[in-house]
Scaffold this motif. Structure first.
Motif, mmCIF file in Angstrom:
data_model
loop_
_atom_site.group_PDB
_atom_site.id
_atom_site.type_symbol
_atom_site.label_atom_id
_atom_site.label_comp_id
_atom_site.label_asym_id
_atom_site.label_seq_id
_atom_site.Cartn_x
_atom_site.Cartn_y
_atom_site.Cartn_z
ATOM 1 N N GLY A 109 -37.895 58.449 -9.949
ATOM 2 C CA GLY A 109 -37.386 57.476 -8.993
ATOM 3 C C GLY A 109 -35.877 57.302 -9.003
ATOM 4 N N ILE A 110 -35.187 57.915 -9.964
ATOM 5 C CA ILE A 110 -33.724 57.809 -10.032
ATOM 6 C C ILE A 110 -33.105 59.008 -9.317
ATOM 7 N N PRO A 111 -32.220 58.792 -8.353
ATOM 8 C CA PRO A 111 -31.508 59.934 -7.764
ATOM 9 C C PRO A 111 -30.676 60.608 -8.852
ATOM 10 N N ALA A 112 -31.073 61.789 -9.243
ATOM 11 C CA ALA A 112 -30.470 62.356 -10.461
ATOM 12 C C ALA A 112 -30.446 63.876 -10.434
ATOM 13 N N LYS A 113 -29.638 64.393 -11.314
ATOM 14 C CA LYS A 113 -29.553 65.814 -11.610
ATOM 15 C C LYS A 113 -29.448 65.933 -13.119
ATOM 16 N N VAL A 114 -30.015 66.989 -13.691
ATOM 17 C CA VAL A 114 -30.009 67.156 -15.145
ATOM 18 C C VAL A 114 -29.188 68.394 -15.494
ATOM 19 N N ASN A 115 -28.157 68.211 -16.282
ATOM 20 C CA ASN A 115 -27.368 69.341 -16.789
ATOM 21 C C ASN A 115 -27.928 69.767 -18.136
ATOM 22 N N LEU A 116 -28.448 70.970 -18.205
ATOM 23 C CA LEU A 116 -28.950 71.509 -19.462
ATOM 24 C C LEU A 116 -27.819 72.259 -20.154
ATOM 25 N N ILE A 117 -27.497 71.834 -21.373
ATOM 26 C CA ILE A 117 -26.314 72.331 -22.083
ATOM 27 C C ILE A 117 -26.748 73.104 -23.327
ATOM 28 N N PRO A 118 -26.613 74.414 -23.328
ATOM 29 C CA PRO A 118 -26.915 75.182 -24.549
ATOM 30 C C PRO A 118 -26.048 74.683 -25.707
ATOM 31 N N PHE A 119 -26.676 74.435 -26.831
ATOM 32 C CA PHE A 119 -25.959 73.908 -27.995
ATOM 33 C C PHE A 119 -24.991 74.942 -28.551
ATOM 34 N N ASN A 120 -23.790 74.502 -28.879
ATOM 35 C CA ASN A 120 -22.798 75.356 -29.531
ATOM 36 C C ASN A 120 -22.814 75.073 -31.034
ATOM 37 N N PRO A 121 -23.370 75.948 -31.841
ATOM 38 C CA PRO A 121 -23.428 75.700 -33.287
ATOM 39 C C PRO A 121 -22.034 75.550 -33.897
ATOM 40 N N TRP A 122 -21.924 74.709 -34.899
ATOM 41 C CA TRP A 122 -20.674 74.550 -35.627
ATOM 42 C C TRP A 122 -20.984 74.459 -37.115
ATOM 43 N N PRO A 123 -20.048 74.838 -37.979
ATOM 44 C CA PRO A 123 -20.297 74.880 -39.422
ATOM 45 C C PRO A 123 -20.787 73.528 -39.944
ATOM 46 N N GLY A 124 -21.911 73.562 -40.643
ATOM 47 C CA GLY A 124 -22.469 72.346 -41.213
ATOM 48 C C GLY A 124 -23.502 71.676 -40.340
ATOM 49 N N SER A 125 -23.686 72.175 -39.114
ATOM 50 C CA SER A 125 -24.660 71.570 -38.216
ATOM 51 C C SER A 125 -26.080 71.906 -38.663
ATOM 52 N N ASP A 126 -27.005 70.972 -38.444
ATOM 53 C CA ASP A 126 -28.406 71.191 -38.783
ATOM 54 C C ASP A 126 -29.203 71.779 -37.627
ATOM 55 N N TYR A 127 -28.533 72.041 -36.498
ATOM 56 C CA TYR A 127 -29.248 72.451 -35.295
ATOM 57 C C TYR A 127 -28.912 73.878 -34.873
ATOM 58 N N GLN A 128 -29.822 74.449 -34.070
ATOM 59 C CA GLN A 128 -29.612 75.750 -33.459
ATOM 60 C C GLN A 128 -29.819 75.624 -31.951
ATOM 61 N N CYS A 129 -29.233 76.543 -31.208
ATOM 62 C CA CYS A 129 -29.413 76.536 -29.761
ATOM 63 C C CYS A 129 -30.819 77.025 -29.409
#
Length: 404
Positions: free
Chosen positions: A315-335
């Motif tokens: 119901g919200i007029p919206a658009k979703v930007n999907l952003i591939p994660f950019n890994p950085w040293p020490g991060s716990d996440y992956q793209c």
């Protein structure tokens, strides 16, 4: 009134008399036209009856023509120019470093004051022609777990003059003066750099008024996007004061996960955030909300999460930007894997939501999302605190069409 110090023009003095005489210069670049009228009148440099006319002249010289010295203002009397220089400044901060990526992305390291530096990024081919990602604070308090910028402590808010200076410096480098130049390269402004704009809303609102003023830089408010992690009590004020496009740094569809990714969610959970978004002034199909969603492998990228996102924003007029994660040293996440990202986008598309996958830009100069902190710290040791911003190209093409 927005005031910033130009320390380079304050002569040092060891005497009390000299210290008392060294008054901070008011930076006219950070004043809206009404504020400039008041400053000129209060200073005694311009008499009340001529202040509005003189403010318009100065405003056009600074923001339409891009001048940095009162001596260049040829339609202002020499005596008045000299008096202006005694109390005011329109000078730029120092550009410490400039880098250009092979994809055309440009990055500037700007010294606002001794020990205070920020990075600003221009991203070509975003929006109508190109977007500038600006910061609103030095450092950040939000501590989003996936964001490199979040590892830095907040130093202070940026003034309106310092925010506007980021735009001026980009226009200098892009040869975008005068501001009505045809086929200009800078068409959009995104407050998606360092800091939470709604924790500095007064200065952000003044900067937007200056940037959008038709007598100056003249970038439409519909091409200015402010991204927030969800400071719910300020959403209405943002819309009323700025009429800017709204972007939400969302990244999760449920409170337990968002509490981890965006800790501000503990204060303003999703039910409050979504209610605030639905009430945002001016929201419509022509003024859609952008939801920013960083893709984290095995964390928030499943088809079930995509369906939950569709339900959350229904119901919200919206658009979703999907952003591939950019890994950085020490991060716990992956793209997320590319297949997972495309599957996620397809589910949103079938539900009627545009969901572009944002291509990372400027990686070779560390200008991509979340990368702007690292190398400046390793290579340079010139400042007390090294600062950065996360450049996110979230400008919406359909907003540009609506603004045309």
């Amino acid at each position: 009134m927005s005031v910033t110090l130009d320390l380079s023009r304050m002569a040092p003095s060891s005497s009390k008399e000299g210290a008392a005489a060294a008054k901070p210069l008011i930076n006219l670049s950070g004043l809206t036209r009404p504020q400039m009228v008041a400053a000129l009148t209060e200073s005694g440099v311009v008499e009340h009856g001529k202040a509005k006319m003189r403010a318009t002249q100065i405003f056009r010289w600074v923001h339409h023509r891009g001048v940095t010295d009162f001596a260049q203002m040829s339609d202002v009397a020499k005596e008045t120019r000299a008096r202006l220089a005694e109390q005011f400044t329109v000078a730029r901060p120092e550009v410490v470093e400039r880098q250009v990526s092979k994809d055309g992305t440009r990055k500037w390291l700007i010294r606002m004051a001794p020990g205070i530096e920020v990075e600003t990024v221009y991203i070509p081919s975003v929006g109508r022609s190109g977007a500038l990602c600006v910061s609103s604070q030095v450092g950040c308090t939000l501590n989003c777990s996936f964001c490199h910028t979040g590892t830095q402590a907040l130093v202070r808010n940026l003034t309106a003059a310092e925010i506007v200076a980021q735009v001026q410096i980009a226009k200098d480098d892009l040869a975008e003066w005068p501001s009505d130049k045809e086929d200009r390269l800078l068409s959009n402004i995104v407050f998606m750099g360092m800091g939470e704009p709604l924790y500095n809303l007064g200065q952000v609102a003044d900067a937007i008024e200056i940037i959008s003023d038709n007598e100056g830089i003249a970038i439409s408010r519909r091409r200015i996007t402010v991204s927030t992690s969800g400071v719910v009590p300020q959403l209405d004020a943002l819309g009323e004061k700025t009429q800017a496009m709204l972007a939400i740094s969302l990244h999760a569809t449920n409170d337990p996960l968002r509490d981890v990714l965006v800790p501000l969610n503990k204060k303003y959970p999703l039910d409050q955030l979504m209610a605030g978004i639905r009430a945002y002034p001016g929201i419509s199909n022509a003024r859609r909300v952008t939801f920013e969603y960083v893709m984290l492998k095995g964390v928030n990228d499943s088809p079930d999460e995509a369906r939950a996102l569709v339900k959350l924003i229904k119901g919200i007029p919206a658009k979703v930007n999907l952003i591939p994660f950019n890994p950085w040293p020490g991060s716990d996440y992956q793209c997320s894997d590319w297949t997972a990202i495309e599957t996620f986008a397809a589910i949103l598309n079938r539900a009627g939501y545009s969901s572009p996958i944002r291509t990372p830009r400027g990686r070779d100069i560390l200008a991509a999302c979340g990368q702007l902190k690292s190398e400046s710290e390793k290579v340079r040791a010139s400042a007390m605190r090294k600062l950065s911003m996360a450049a996110m190209a979230g400008v919406l093409d359909d907003e540009d069409e609506a603004a045309a």
